[in-house]
Write an enzyme that holds these catalytic residues in place. Structure first.
Site, short mmCIF file in Angstrom:
data_model
loop_
_atom_site.label_atom_id
_atom_site.label_comp_id
_atom_site.label_asym_id
_atom_site.label_seq_id
_atom_site.Cartn_x
_atom_site.Cartn_y
_atom_site.Cartn_z
N GLY A 1 32.92 41.09 33.56
CA GLY A 1 33.61 41.96 33.85
C GLY A 1 33.42 43.39 33.68
O GLY A 1 32.97 43.44 32.36
N ASP B 1 45.84 38.85 42.26
CA ASP B 1 44.80 39.28 41.99
C ASP B 1 43.83 37.81 43.33
O ASP B 1 43.13 37.61 42.69
CB ASP B 1 44.07 39.63 41.05
CG ASP B 1 42.39 40.61 40.91
OD1 ASP B 1 42.15 41.09 42.55
OD2 ASP B 1 42.03 40.40 40.30
#
Length: 433
Positions: A27, A140
């Protein structure tokens, strides 16, 4: 030490404990690798975070919060944090390895039938409800952050954007704008304060839609158009959705957070309840210290092990970090003390009581707001050491239940008195003034 990024090309042993293998994903701030514990052979995931990147983006506080959050979560549907290691340049999260990979990969191949989608959604809500009861909000939730183990059980991961109740402002709301566009709740788009639990429920609703439909309820190449759809709640269910599922989704994706269904209400929904098995205290996988079936007799080495740094004063000093609690002496048999703890706890509304073999009792709040263990050790023919430890949940709730409701009953019902404790030198450890 070689850079861990080269691990795929050549074997790297991290901290002489974890043999790092293939790259699993990456990420903006971290890379995740498969690794093996060289002592036990256990597979783990190693999340590597660059300190330099954190410093440059001001995200260091997020990582500290993520560590604090994951350290307090012990649930079969949440990825377990084993430990955190660090060097001068990197932070390493040693995590439970989810062999099945991302749920997103399975959805990308084919949409799910309602029964399979319900199973995953039940596990998701079990984990999310557990987090909310402990004052933790994910913020999230999306299929990319939902992993599967080798039995295809769901595991919630990545609490990098997680929040805790302590972050709420004076209005009792969270205000940080965060989340993934397609899964973000309309109240976040309004740029006003929001309830962390409510936005998680919205994201769960979007996930459920995706599981059964195979595509997003709110989607458009133009981000602003998509946001308008989310804000107005404009979506259309495909024809294969059952009537019950449509009604349920309408409550999950209610644009008014005040009217949106809560986790407690979700648990009562007919569509949701089909085949649902509630996770109980005994299923949470808390790592209680086990001494076998019999009451343990303490010897000198045991007493020393109670202390911090081999300082015997630590026997009655504060229990650090997660293990909040106390130790004290009673003139009573271990069996009688355990019976009295069970009787006292059973008389308090909202506490689940479970005998832990012969030497202890597990306590849990009905809504998961705390978990504690009471263990009894024989010190002499007349004296026992009672040790109580909070291992999870809200410290304030634990202290109220133990100090104001259970401990007074236990001490009053036993032959020990204040003067007895003073004679033996026993002092309260924590949770008492």
């Amino acid at each position: 030490m070689p850079e861990i990024e080269q691990a795929a090309a050549e074997s790297t042993v991290l901290f002489e404990k974890y043999e790092v293998g293939r790259l699993l994903g990456c990420g903006a701030f971290a890379k995740v690798y498969h690794a093996r514990n060289t002592s036990t052979g256990q597979s783990v995931a190693v999340k590597v975070v660059s300190k330099k990147k954190l410093a440059a983006t001001g995200m260091a506080s997020n990582v500290k919060r993520e560590i604090a959050i994951m350290s307090r979560l012990h649930h079969p549907n949440i990825v377990k944090l084993h430990e955190v290691l660090a060097t001068k340049t990197k932070i390493y999260f040693i995590l439970e390895f989810a062999k099945g990979g991302e749920l997103f990969a399975r959805i990308a191949k084919s949409r799910f039938g309602e029964d399979l989608a319900r199973r995953f959604f039940q596990q998701l809500i079990s984990a999310v409800g557990y987090c909310h009861a402990r004052g933790v909000f994910h913020r999230d939730l999306k299929p990319e952050n939902l992993l599967l183990d080798e039995q295809a059980n769901l595991k919630v991961s990545d609490f990098g954007l997680g929040a805790v109740k302590e972050q709420m402002e004076v209005d009792g709301m969270l205000h940080t704008l965060c989340g993934t566009p397609a899964y973000v709740a309309p109240e976040i788009l309004a740029k006003k304060g929001y309830d962390g639990a409510k936005v998680d429920v919205w994201s769960c609703g979007v996930i459920l839609f995706v599981l059964v439909a195979g595509y997003l309820p709110f989607n458009d190449p133009n981000l602003m158009v998509m946001y308008r759809k989310i804000y107005k709640g404009e979506y259309r269910c495909p024809r294969w959705f059952s009537t019950e599922l449509r009604r349920f989704l309408a409550r999950l994706l209610d644009t008014n957070p005040e009217k949106r269904i809560t986790v407690d209400e979700i648990l009562k929904e007919e569509w949701f309840k089909k085949g649902y098995k509630e996770v109980t205290f005994g299923d949470l996988g808390l790592e209680w210290k086990s001494e076998g079936d019999d009451v343990k007799d303490l010897n000198a080495f045991d007493i020393i092990s109670f202390s911090t740094g081999l300082n015997l004063s630590g026997l009655f000093d504060s229990l650090k970090e997660v293990e909040e609690g106390e130790r004290f002496l009673l003139k009573e048999s271990p069996e009688k003390v355990v019976e009295k703890v069970v009787a006292a706890a059973a008389s308090v509304e909202g506490i689940i009581v479970r005998r832990r073999k012969q030497c202890g009792v597990e306590l849990e709040g009905c809504d998961g707001n705390f978990a504690a263990l009471v263990e009894v050790y024989r010190l002499s023919a007349e004296l026992v050491v009672v040790e109580v430890r909070r291992r999870d949940g809200n410290g304030g709730v634990f202290r109220d239940v133990w100090s104001n409701k259970l401990r007074p009953y236990l001490c009053a019902a036993s032959s020990s008195t204040t003067s007895d404790r003073e004679e033996t030198g026993a002092q309260p450890v924590a949770g008492e003034s």
